[in-house]
Design a protein around this motif. Structure first.
Motif, PDB file in Angstrom:
ATOM      1  N   MET A  72       6.047 -66.321  11.807  1.00 16.68           N
ATOM      2  CA  MET A  72       6.322 -66.516  13.023  1.00 16.68           C
ATOM      3  C   MET A  72       8.189 -67.231  12.647  1.00 16.68           C
ATOM      4  SD  MET A  72       4.020 -68.167  15.942  1.00 16.68           S
ATOM      5  CE  MET A  72       2.125 -68.259  15.392  1.00 16.68           C
TER       6      MET A  72
ATOM      7  N   ASP B  83       4.569 -78.692  31.584  1.00 15.65           N
ATOM      8  CA  ASP B  83       4.629 -78.449  30.444  1.00 15.65           C
ATOM      9  C   ASP B  83       4.088 -76.582  30.369  1.00 15.65           C
ATOM     10  OD1 ASP B  83       3.619 -79.106  27.845  1.00 15.65           O
ATOM     11  OD2 ASP B  83       1.460 -77.670  28.519  1.00 15.65           O
TER      12      ASP B  83
ATOM     13  N   ARG C 206      11.085 -77.155  27.905  1.00 16.10           N
ATOM     14  CA  ARG C 206      11.324 -76.216  26.416  1.00 16.10           C
ATOM     15  C   ARG C 206      10.930 -76.255  25.455  1.00 16.10           C
ATOM     16  NH1 ARG C 206      17.128 -77.289  25.758  1.00 16.10           N
ATOM     17  NH2 ARG C 206      17.072 -75.865  24.546  1.00 16.10           N
ATOM     18  N   ARG C 207      10.109 -76.573  25.077  1.00 14.95           N
ATOM     19  CA  ARG C 207       9.286 -76.776  23.634  1.00 14.95           C
ATOM     20  C   ARG C 207       7.597 -76.083  23.940  1.00 14.95           C
ATOM     21  NH1 ARG C 207       8.501 -83.598  22.868  1.00 14.95           N
ATOM     22  NH2 ARG C 207      10.483 -84.197  23.267  1.00 14.95           N
ATOM     23  N   SER C 208       7.623 -75.391  22.950  1.00 18.59           N
ATOM     24  CA  SER C 208       6.987 -74.219  22.681  1.00 18.59           C
ATOM     25  C   SER C 208       5.483 -75.290  21.758  1.00 18.59           C
ATOM     26  CB  SER C 208       7.355 -73.114  21.392  1.00 18.59           C
ATOM     27  OG  SER C 208       6.469 -71.725  21.163  1.00 18.59           O
ATOM     28  N   VAL C 209       5.307 -75.720  22.654  1.00 22.62           N
ATOM     29  CA  VAL C 209       3.413 -76.919  22.456  1.00 22.62           C
ATOM     30  C   VAL C 209       3.440 -76.399  24.121  1.00 22.62           C
ATOM     31  CG1 VAL C 209       2.737 -79.025  22.751  1.00 22.62           C
ATOM     32  CG2 VAL C 209       4.786 -78.435  21.104  1.00 22.62           C
TER      33      VAL C 209
ATOM     34  N   GLN D 263      11.820 -78.451  13.009  1.00 20.64           N
ATOM     35  CA  GLN D 263      12.985 -78.810  14.245  1.00 20.64           C
ATOM     36  C   GLN D 263      13.071 -80.106  14.986  1.00 20.64           C
ATOM     37  OE1 GLN D 263      13.001 -74.380  15.654  1.00 20.64           O
ATOM     38  NE2 GLN D 263      14.831 -75.343  16.242  1.00 20.64           N
ATOM     39  N   ASP D 264      14.174 -80.740  14.970  1.00 20.97           N
ATOM     40  CA  ASP D 264      14.493 -82.383  15.792  1.00 20.97           C
ATOM     41  C   ASP D 264      14.073 -81.568  17.275  1.00 20.97           C
ATOM     42  OD1 ASP D 264      14.333 -84.630  17.032  1.00 20.97           O
ATOM     43  OD2 ASP D 264      16.359 -85.029  16.118  1.00 20.97           O
ATOM     44  N   VAL D 265      13.339 -82.155  18.293  1.00 24.29           N
ATOM     45  CA  VAL D 265      12.726 -81.910  19.290  1.00 24.29           C
ATOM     46  C   VAL D 265      13.690 -83.158  20.273  1.00 24.29           C
ATOM     47  CG1 VAL D 265      11.203 -80.634  19.232  1.00 24.29           C
ATOM     48  CG2 VAL D 265      10.355 -82.517  19.475  1.00 24.29           C
ATOM     49  N   SER D 266      13.582 -84.046  19.597  1.00 20.09           N
ATOM     50  CA  SER D 266      14.008 -85.739  20.112  1.00 20.09           C
ATOM     51  C   SER D 266      15.371 -84.981  21.639  1.00 20.09           C
ATOM     52  CB  SER D 266      14.940 -85.930  19.319  1.00 20.09           C
ATOM     53  OG  SER D 266      14.661 -86.388  17.626  1.00 20.09           O
ATOM     54  N   ASP D 267      16.137 -84.309  21.752  1.00 16.79           N
ATOM     55  CA  ASP D 267      16.867 -83.857  22.942  1.00 16.79           C
ATOM     56  C   ASP D 267      15.899 -82.622  23.977  1.00 16.79           C
ATOM     57  OD1 ASP D 267      18.911 -85.329  24.168  1.00 16.79           O
ATOM     58  OD2 ASP D 267      20.388 -83.345  23.191  1.00 16.79           O
ATOM     59  N   THR D 268      15.046 -82.267  23.602  1.00 16.24           N
ATOM     60  CA  THR D 268      14.090 -81.448  23.939  1.00 16.24           C
ATOM     61  C   THR D 268      12.907 -81.498  25.453  1.00 16.24           C
ATOM     62  OG1 THR D 268      14.741 -79.675  22.045  1.00 16.24           O
ATOM     63  CG2 THR D 268      13.137 -78.652  23.705  1.00 16.24           C
ATOM     64  N   PRO D 269      13.658 -80.997  26.514  1.00 15.45           N
ATOM     65  CA  PRO D 269      12.819 -81.848  27.799  1.00 15.45           C
ATOM     66  C   PRO D 269      11.118 -80.489  27.349  1.00 15.45           C
ATOM     67  CG  PRO D 269      14.389 -80.174  28.322  1.00 15.45           C
ATOM     68  CD  PRO D 269      14.674 -80.733  26.693  1.00 15.45           C
TER      69      PRO D 269
ATOM     70  N   ARG E 216       3.406 -71.946  19.450  1.00 14.97           N
ATOM     71  CA  ARG E 216       2.687 -72.299  18.690  1.00 14.97           C
ATOM     72  C   ARG E 216       1.699 -73.711  18.136  1.00 14.97           C
ATOM     73  NH1 ARG E 216       8.034 -71.474  15.003  1.00 14.97           N
ATOM     74  NH2 ARG E 216       6.369 -71.136  13.956  1.00 14.97           N
TER      75      ARG E 216
ATOM     76  N   ARG F 115       9.554 -66.908  15.597  1.00 14.72           N
ATOM     77  CA  ARG F 115       9.693 -67.988  17.304  1.00 14.72           C
ATOM     78  C   ARG F 115      10.448 -69.425  16.685  1.00 14.72           C
ATOM     79  NH1 ARG F 115       6.530 -68.505  21.253  1.00 14.72           N
ATOM     80  NH2 ARG F 115       4.641 -68.696  19.649  1.00 14.72           N
ATOM     81  N   SER F 116      11.324 -69.500  17.559  1.00 17.34           N
ATOM     82  CA  SER F 116      11.670 -71.101  17.641  1.00 17.34           C
ATOM     83  C   SER F 116      11.205 -71.871  18.101  1.00 17.34           C
ATOM     84  CB  SER F 116      13.319 -71.122  18.042  1.00 17.34           C
ATOM     85  OG  SER F 116      13.540 -72.807  18.531  1.00 17.34           O
ATOM     86  N   ALA F 117      10.486 -73.025  17.866  1.00 22.62           N
ATOM     87  CA  ALA F 117      10.070 -73.980  18.493  1.00 22.62           C
ATOM     88  C   ALA F 117      10.381 -74.452  19.579  1.00 22.62           C
ATOM     89  CB  ALA F 117       9.790 -74.952  17.780  1.00 22.62           C
ATOM     90  N   ILE F 118      11.974 -74.319  19.543  1.00 19.14           N
ATOM     91  CA  ILE F 118      12.647 -74.509  21.026  1.00 19.14           C
ATOM     92  C   ILE F 118      12.644 -73.939  21.376  1.00 19.14           C
ATOM     93  CG2 ILE F 118      14.487 -75.781  21.470  1.00 19.14           C
ATOM     94  CD1 ILE F 118      14.254 -77.934  19.414  1.00 19.14           C
ATOM     95  N   LEU F 119      12.501 -73.900  23.020  1.00 17.65           N
ATOM     96  CA  LEU F 119      12.927 -72.548  23.814  1.00 17.65           C
ATOM     97  C   LEU F 119      13.778 -72.362  24.385  1.00 17.65           C
ATOM     98  CD1 LEU F 119      10.142 -72.136  26.137  1.00 17.65           C
ATOM     99  CD2 LEU F 119      10.179 -70.960  24.235  1.00 17.65           C
TER     100      LEU F 119
ATOM    101  N   TRP G 185      15.237 -85.476  32.733  1.00 21.18           N
ATOM    102  CA  TRP G 185      14.048 -86.114  31.951  1.00 21.18           C
ATOM    103  C   TRP G 185      14.579 -87.104  30.487  1.00 21.18           C
ATOM    104  CZ3 TRP G 185      14.295 -85.494  25.929  1.00 21.18           C
ATOM    105  CH2 TRP G 185      12.942 -85.398  25.436  1.00 21.18           C
ATOM    106  N   ARG G 186      16.263 -86.674  30.076  1.00 18.64           N
ATOM    107  CA  ARG G 186      17.387 -87.673  29.297  1.00 18.64           C
ATOM    108  C   ARG G 186      17.325 -89.162  29.624  1.00 18.64           C
ATOM    109  NH1 ARG G 186      20.688 -83.950  27.601  1.00 18.64           N
ATOM    110  NH2 ARG G 186      19.106 -82.414  27.168  1.00 18.64           N
TER     111      ARG G 186
ATOM    112  N   ALA H  60      17.057 -81.603  31.965  1.00 20.36           N
ATOM    113  CA  ALA H  60      17.393 -82.135  30.897  1.00 20.36           C
ATOM    114  C   ALA H  60      17.781 -83.190  31.053  1.00 20.36           C
ATOM    115  CB  ALA H  60      18.023 -81.119  29.809  1.00 20.36           C
TER     116      ALA H  60
ATOM    117  N   ILE I   1       9.049 -79.982  15.174  1.00 17.10           N
ATOM    118  CA  ILE I   1       8.021 -79.510  15.706  1.00 17.10           C
ATOM    119  C   ILE I   1       8.528 -78.457  14.709  1.00 17.10           C
ATOM    120  CG2 ILE I   1       7.029 -78.541  16.757  1.00 17.10           C
ATOM    121  CD1 ILE I   1       7.369 -80.448  19.091  1.00 17.10           C
ATOM    122  N   PHE I   2       7.993 -78.237  13.761  1.00 16.46           N
ATOM    123  CA  PHE I   2       8.336 -77.091  12.878  1.00 16.46           C
ATOM    124  C   PHE I   2      10.173 -77.088  12.463  1.00 16.46           C
ATOM    125  CE2 PHE I   2       4.566 -74.247  15.104  1.00 16.46           C
ATOM    126  CZ  PHE I   2       4.244 -74.383  14.142  1.00 16.46           C
TER     127      PHE I   2
END
Lengths: 312, 330, 269
Positions: free
Chosen positions: A1, C170, B75-78, B66-72, B154, A3-7, A21-22, A18, B63-64
């Motif tokens: 795969m 989500d 935008r996570r592929s979860v 990649q650091d997701v500390s800054d990802t809301p 993922r 695909r990145s884990a971050i979109l 959220w932060r 964002a 996640i895979f």
């Protein structure tokens, strides 16, 4: 795969989301600032202005407000004539509250305990519609009812009870020329207009009394009367107190009803209205308006101890 | 093998409450990972840290890689199957499932086709026009699953997804979820407080206690070789022997666990130790017998067909020495 | 053992009597709009006529107050809906320092008698030399309408499971998409109900208005003047019917919009 884990970021909306959220506080601040500014500046600012005005005084010759701190205006408030107004208002508020509780209780009790299905809706709407419908129209309706040539006189005469009405009107202190120019009339209209405000919280607190508790009481051998006195009434009390906050406060501040139905004896609301209007004595009007605030503060702190806020 | 999710010294503190405290964790890609623990142990907070609804107060989540500390979260592929399903009450089933593609800007025809495909996957073809309120608990659960899978995440997070279902349905769904995970090959992270569920479904499981992970391992490792008395107790209600008793039985002076099903009851004096039967519980497939050995209560499982002793009887207790597992932790 | 499954006759009578007491007086307003007697409130009316509706229609002094009332109610409602929803959103989504004080502040304008709100604004206008205008009326109305919208919105926020918004995020929605596709559709009817009630309240408000209107007349102020110095009494009844109907339907709609929830509209005015 692969695909990145971050979109990917899709633009400004995503970037702003964002940020929220932060930093959730940023969003909270954005949400709450406009209403707080409004209520804080317009409303609290006005209350402050009221308090400020009550410490000003009026120049007796020129009629101009003197913007200097003084307790003179409050001193004026304690004149016998003004104290009469305050006492009269308090007596009226108390008797209206009492009557509302007595008349409202059966309605609240029935609606909470026995009304089911369609009747539940009938009772709910039946209490809510008069609560919300036009205040002035309701007062006007009573002007029609209580008029000397109106329906009450007609009804009393038609069943031969005219003498009873005359006897009531002849009562010293509360009677008058006709019901619409008597203390009794004012009282009746007050009770009518504020009654729904008493019923709703009473109903709310009665609905929280579990039926099993009443059954337990009768199981233990209590008569209906005993169950009522020792179980239902104490449990309904927070609702009664909550309702009384409304009926007491609303009666105390009203100046339309005694102006339209009643005698020439004045209430606090009328005094405030006339002093700021025709008399042009804004400081004394303000001082008068502070009285209900103080009384309600005392009332609320007492009610809080009685647990009334849970029923609101 | 890559790791789908890694926690490095991750903490989530609320003031003085340490919901998650310095947790290290790796979840292998393609695995069915269970987070097991009593309520308040930190397992759900860990799940929410992965989805992004909670932010760590310390540590790093990848996640895979990649650091997701800054990802809301958006935008996570979860994606998540929520505990109460959290279906959108104002949308029908089709729009619920098509929601992910919709907010991603996918056209109507395409996203509805995708939704139908997902509904078929969870065996709900033809339910697209219903509102969530018109579905049974099990059906809602499937919709929630389809909705979470439509974005092809993922990692799929499941927060006590079977908790609200009755026993029969729950067992059927357990098999189905397992089969689905095999077929799709996505990493499943599954939160539960039910040890049977965790043992029967997971490839790997983490046992949580008071914000920390008490043990990570395969189900058989955790079951047979519990690391701490807490794990022994929580996973399968094992007997926990105090150090003095372990030493008396020939082991080191440390806490040990002993499975009830590993014990046989024999006549007094014929076993490794003696005790008095305190209580009996009939379980259908057998009886659970509580034997008091001094101060310690030892549970033994007597299979149906074998004679169970009566309460008050004096009995002997025996077992294979290898069944006695001496624990490292306290 | 007697269970209290059935109410006693006395209680039923008192309950129904109480309801009738609340409703019958309004009917007289309708009756008197048709009376031929325009100088007294004679009962029974000596005769019936429908001419007062035409007379009211042609009275030039009624229209400007009606327009003013509608304008004030519309503007105040719009402002209250924005401010009330914002504060409800803030209060529903988080706990923060000063939360209790803010909720008290929102409720205060209707917890204290109207004469105080009115007199306070009057004092502030006097101190700051602000001339009376439509804006001064709106300032008063918007203030006490905020709580109406707030009450409706905050109840719905509470009922709407927080997980629904999390589910939206989500699945990839940003905050604006969640608002547009999830929050608004679920909040809509409660907001509309709040707006309806706020409109009804503003349209017939008189106590605060008399302090903030100056020389302008809203419809309730026009009615009040007619009550104090009556001319053509049945015309006042016609206007009263208009006011009653204009507030009745929004209230009814608000009830139906929020029916079935625990937060049925109108629980607290």
């Amino acid at each position: 795969m692969s695909r990145s884990a971050i979109l990917p970021n899709r633009g400004l909306a995503d970037r702003l989301s964002a940020l929220f959220w932060r930093r959730p506080r940023v969003l909270l601040l954005l949400l709450i600032t406009p209403p707080l500014l409004w209520l804080g500046v317009v409303y609290l600012g006005s209350l402050g202005a009221l308090l400020l005005q009550s410490f000003y005084s009026i120049d007796e010759f020129s009629g101009v407000v003197v913007e200097e701190f003084t307790l003179k205006t409050y001193g004026e408030l304690f004149r016998a004539a003004n104290m009469d107004i305050i006492l009269r208002t308090l007596t009226m508020s108390a008797s209206v509250t009492l009557a509302s509780a007595v008349i409202g209780f059966p309605v609240a009790y029935f609606a909470a305990r026995f009304a089911r299905g369609r009747w539940k809706a009938v009772f709910y709407l039946g209490i809510m519609l008069p609560l919300w419908s036009s205040y002035l129209v309701k007062v006007y309706a009573w002007k029609l009812i209580l008029a000397k040539e109106g329906i009450i006189t007609w009804a009393a005469d038609s069943v031969g009870l005219g003498f009873l009405l005359d006897a009531v009107l002849a009562l010293p202190g509360v009677g008058g020329n006709s019901l619409s120019t008597s203390f009794i009339g004012t009282w009746l209209v007050f009770v009518y207009v504020w009654l729904p405000y008493m019923i709703l919280p009473m109903q709310a607190s009665l609905e929280r009394v579990p039926v099993s508790m009443l059954e337990a009481s009768s199981d233990l051998g209590a008569t209906r009367g005993q169950t009522f006195r020792s179980v239902i009434l104490p449990l309904a009390m927070p609702g009664v107190i909550a309702g009384s906050i409304f009926t007491f406060s609303l009666t105390m501040g009203d100046y339309i009803i005694p102006q339209i139905v009643g005698t020439s004896a004045r209430f606090i609301g009328q005094a405030v209205y006339q002093l700021q209007g025709t008399a042009g004595n804004i400081p004394l009007a303000a001082a008068f308006a502070v009285v209900p605030i103080l009384i309600m503060l005392v009332y609320l702190s007492l009610a809080k101890r009685g647990g009334a806020f849970d029923a609101l | 093998m890559t790791n789908a999710v890694t926690f490095h010294k991750v903490s989530r503190h609320y003031g003085k409450v340490k919901a998650v405290d310095a947790v290290d964790l790796s979840i292998a890609e393609g695995s069915f990972f269970a987070m097991l623990g009593p309520s308040g142990s930190g397992k759900t907070t860990c799940l929410r840290l992965i989805s992004g609804f909670e932010k760590p107060t310390a540590g790093e989540i990848r996640i895979f890689g990649q650091d997701v500390s800054d990802t809301p979260p958006n935008r996570r592929s979860v994606n998540t199957v929520f505990q109460d399903y959290a279906l959108f009450p104002h949308m029908n089933v089709r729009d619920n499932v098509a929601y992910g593609p919709m907010v991603a800007g996918v056209g109507k025809t395409e996203r509805y086709a995708k939704a139908e495909e997902m509904l078929a996957l969870v065996k709900l073809d033809g339910y697209g026009d219903r509102k969530p309120g018109q579905l049974s608990g099990g059906q809602r659960q499937r919709v929630a699953l389809a909705r979470a899978l439509v974005n092809e995440p993922r990692v799929l997070l499941l927060d006590e997804p079977l908790g609200a279902l009755d026993l029969k349905l729950r067992e059927a769904m357990q098999d189905e979820l397992k089969a689905l995970q095999k077929r799709l090959g996505i990493t499943f992270v599954f939160v539960t407080h039910d040890q049977h569920e965790a043992l029967s479904m997971a490839d790997q499981l983490a046992v949580f206690n008071e914000g920390k992970i008490a043990q990570i391992g395969s189900p058989s490792e955790v079951y047979d070789r519990p690391a701490t008395p807490f794990v022994a107790n929580f996973v399968g209600s094992s007997n926990v022997l105090p150090p003095s008793l372990t030493a008396q039985l020939g082991g080191a002076a440390a806490w040990a666990s002993l499975r009830p099903e590993a014990i046989r009851l024999v006549a007094k004096g014929k076993g490794k130790m003696n005790g008095t039967v305190a209580a009996l519980r009939y379980l259908g497939a057998g009886s659970r017998v509580s034997v008091m050995v001094g101060e310690t209560e030892i549970a033994a499982l007597v299979p149906a067909g074998e004679a169970a002793p009566e309460a008050g009887a004096e009995v002997g207790i025996t077992f294979e020495t290898s069944a006695l597992h001496v624990m490292a932790g306290s | 053992m007697h269970s209290e499954a059935r109410p006693s006759k006395g209680l039923t009578a008192a309950a129904i009597g109480g309801l009738l007491f609340l409703h019958l007086p309004i009917l007289l307003i309708f009756l008197y709009a048709f009376t031929t007697e325009d100088r007294t409130y004679q009962f029974p009316p000596p005769g019936l006529t429908t001419k007062w509706f035409a007379v009211a229609w042609n009275r030039a002094d009624i229209w400007p107050p009606l327009y003013l009332s509608l304008r004030v109610a519309a503007i105040s409602t719009a402002m209250a809906m924005v401010l009330g929803t914002l504060v409800a959103a803030a209060m529903a989504r988080s706990r923060f320092f000063g939360r209790e004080q803010i909720s008290l502040l929102i409720i205060l304008p209707i917890a204290l008698p109207g004469v105080i709100t009115g007199m306070s604004l009057r004092s502030a206008f006097a101190i700051m030399d602000i001339p009376f205008s439509t804006l001064t009326i709106v300032m008063g109305h918007a203030t006490f309408c905020i709580v109406i919208v707030y009450n409706n919105a905050v109840a719905r926020f509470r009922r709407l499971s927080g997980a629904v918004l999390e589910a939206s995020a989500d699945l990839g929605a940003n905050g604006f998409q969640s608002f547009r596709y999830v929050l608004l559709p679920n909040l809509g009817s409660a907001l509309l109900a709040g707006g309806m009630l706020a409109f009804a309240l503003s349209f017939d408000e008189v106590i605060v208005t008399t302090f903030t209107a100056g020389q302008q007349s809203t419809l309730p102020i026009w009615m009040l003047n007619e009550l104090v110095r009556p001319r053509q009494r049945p015309v006042t009844n016609v206007v009263a019917i208009v006011v009653f109907v204009t507030t009745f339907f929004p209230i009814l709609i608000a009830y139906y919009l929020t029916r079935g929830g625990s937060e049925t509209a109108g629980g607290g005015k």
